[in-house]
Design an enzyme around this catalytic site. Structure first.
Site, short mmCIF file in Angstrom:
data_model
loop_
_atom_site.label_atom_id
_atom_site.label_comp_id
_atom_site.label_asym_id
_atom_site.label_seq_id
_atom_site.Cartn_x
_atom_site.Cartn_y
_atom_site.Cartn_z
CD GLU A 163 8.30 -0.38 7.18
OE1 GLU A 163 7.26 -1.05 6.92
OE2 GLU A 163 8.57 0.72 6.66
CG ASP A 186 0.43 -4.05 1.98
OD1 ASP A 186 0.65 -5.05 2.70
OD2 ASP A 186 1.22 -3.09 1.90
CD GLU A 217 0.69 -1.45 7.85
OE1 GLU A 217 0.39 -0.63 8.76
OE2 GLU A 217 1.14 -1.08 6.75
CE LYS A 248 3.31 -5.94 3.66
NZ LYS A 248 2.88 -4.76 4.43
CG ASP A 267 -0.39 -0.05 2.51
OD1 ASP A 267 0.84 -0.13 2.61
OD2 ASP A 267 -1.15 -0.01 3.51
CB SER A 268 4.57 1.80 -0.09
OG SER A 268 4.85 0.76 -1.00
O1 KIV Z 1 3.60 -1.10 1.49
C1 KIV Z 1 4.76 -1.52 1.42
O2 KIV Z 1 5.48 -1.29 0.44
C2 KIV Z 1 5.25 -2.33 2.53
C3 KIV Z 1 6.73 -2.61 2.60
C4 KIV Z 1 7.47 -1.43 3.11
C5 KIV Z 1 7.02 -3.80 3.45
O3 KIV Z 1 4.50 -2.70 3.37
#
Ligand code: KIV
Length: 293
Positions: free
Chosen positions: A204, A105, A137, A135, A61-62
């Protein structure tokens, strides 16, 4: 004819000649084979990352910040995550059995509002995109319950502890788990995520010693970013690694000054286009040829 770049492989895969599955990362850990995870957000970046030999593509989600221009990861929607994951899938060029595993994510608030909603969100990602896992968090009891429910529904889950950008308004972007109490809390959360069925755990921006000891103690692979070199694998935001983002986090230094190189090349092209054409120097008319007699 030799293999094309698209067919190139970085060596034997733990799964032989079938697509890599989340559980295969456990074999990587057991065999001491470091797991390479890179983010991608569209077909172009996916092709680069695949040809680089990454085991796993994370549609993180970055992308909210890197690609969509948001100030945090919070605004990105489930639909946008699915759309970008589909583009990533279209960019892969290897035969399906040799492609990287795609993990997507779950965005902020797609899994925090109840177990049924979480299953629906994660299920949508698996139904409507080429991702084979999600994924999420955090390691609070509510999140552990979500992981348990998703795994029981047949959805592989990667956990993410330490600096968790979806909690930026509570935790900031600082290094996490700096004191014994918060280290014990993170250790407990990691154990709980493993017990709930996570197939891997991203750590992280946490102290390297903590990540190293968790990599030894957990049976599932620990994938680090800003967590030292002793993890079972590493993950990086590809745009940071290539130096394409305006600033890179201190724990993820760039491999090249991609942004400056691109701007310089493009500026050269624009400059050449806009340059008025050079005026040719006036030529003196040739003297008339002497008549032949
Ligand atoms: O969203 C993302 O790119 C991430 C990585 C930094 C692990 O969660």
């Amino acid at each position: 004819m030799g293999p094309s770049h698209a067919d190139a492989s970085n060596g034997p895969r733990p799964c032989g000649d079938r697509p890599l599955r989340p559980a295969d990362l456990l074999t990587c850990k057991q065999e001491g084979r470091p797991i390479a995870v890179l983010t991608a957000w569209d077909a172009l970046s996916a092709a680069l990352v695949e040809q680089a030999g990454a085991d796993v593509i994370l549609v993180g989600d970055s992308l909210a910040m890197v690609v969509l221009g948001h100030a945090t990861t919070l605004p990105v929607t489930l639909e946008e995550m699915v759309l970008h994951t589909r583009a990533v899938g279209r960019g892969l060029q290897r035969p399906p059995a040799r492609q990287p595993l795609i993990v997507t994510d779950l965005p902020f608030l797609s899994y925090q509002c109840g177990l049924d909603d979480a299953v629906a969100a994660a299920g949508l990602v698996l139904k409507d995109s080429p991702a084979a896992a999600v994924k999420l968090e955090g390691g609070e009891p509510e999140t552990i319950a979500v992981v348990d429910r998703l795994v029981r529904s047949g959805i592989p889950v990667m956990g993410h502890l330490g600096l968790t950008p979806q909690s930026v308004h509570r935790l900031g972007y600082r290094r996490q788990a700096n004191d014994p109490i918060s280290q014990a809390r993170l250790r407990r959360a990691a154990m709980d995520l493993q017990a709930a069925g996570c197939f891997a755990l991203v750590l992280e921006h946490v102290p390297a010693e903590l990540a190293a000891s968790l990599s030894r103690e957990l049976s599932v692979p620990v994938i680090g970013i800003g967590a030292g070199d002793a993890c079972d694998g590493q993950v990086r935001v590809t745009a940071d690694l290539l130096g394409l983002t305006e600033r890179q986090p201190p724990f993820s230094p760039p491999l090249l000054a991609g942004r400056a190189l691109c701007i310089e090349a493009l500026r050269g092209w624009v400059g050449a286009l806009q340059q008025p054409p050079a005026v040719a120097p006036p030529t003196t008319p040739a003297a008339p040829a002497a008549p032949h007699c």
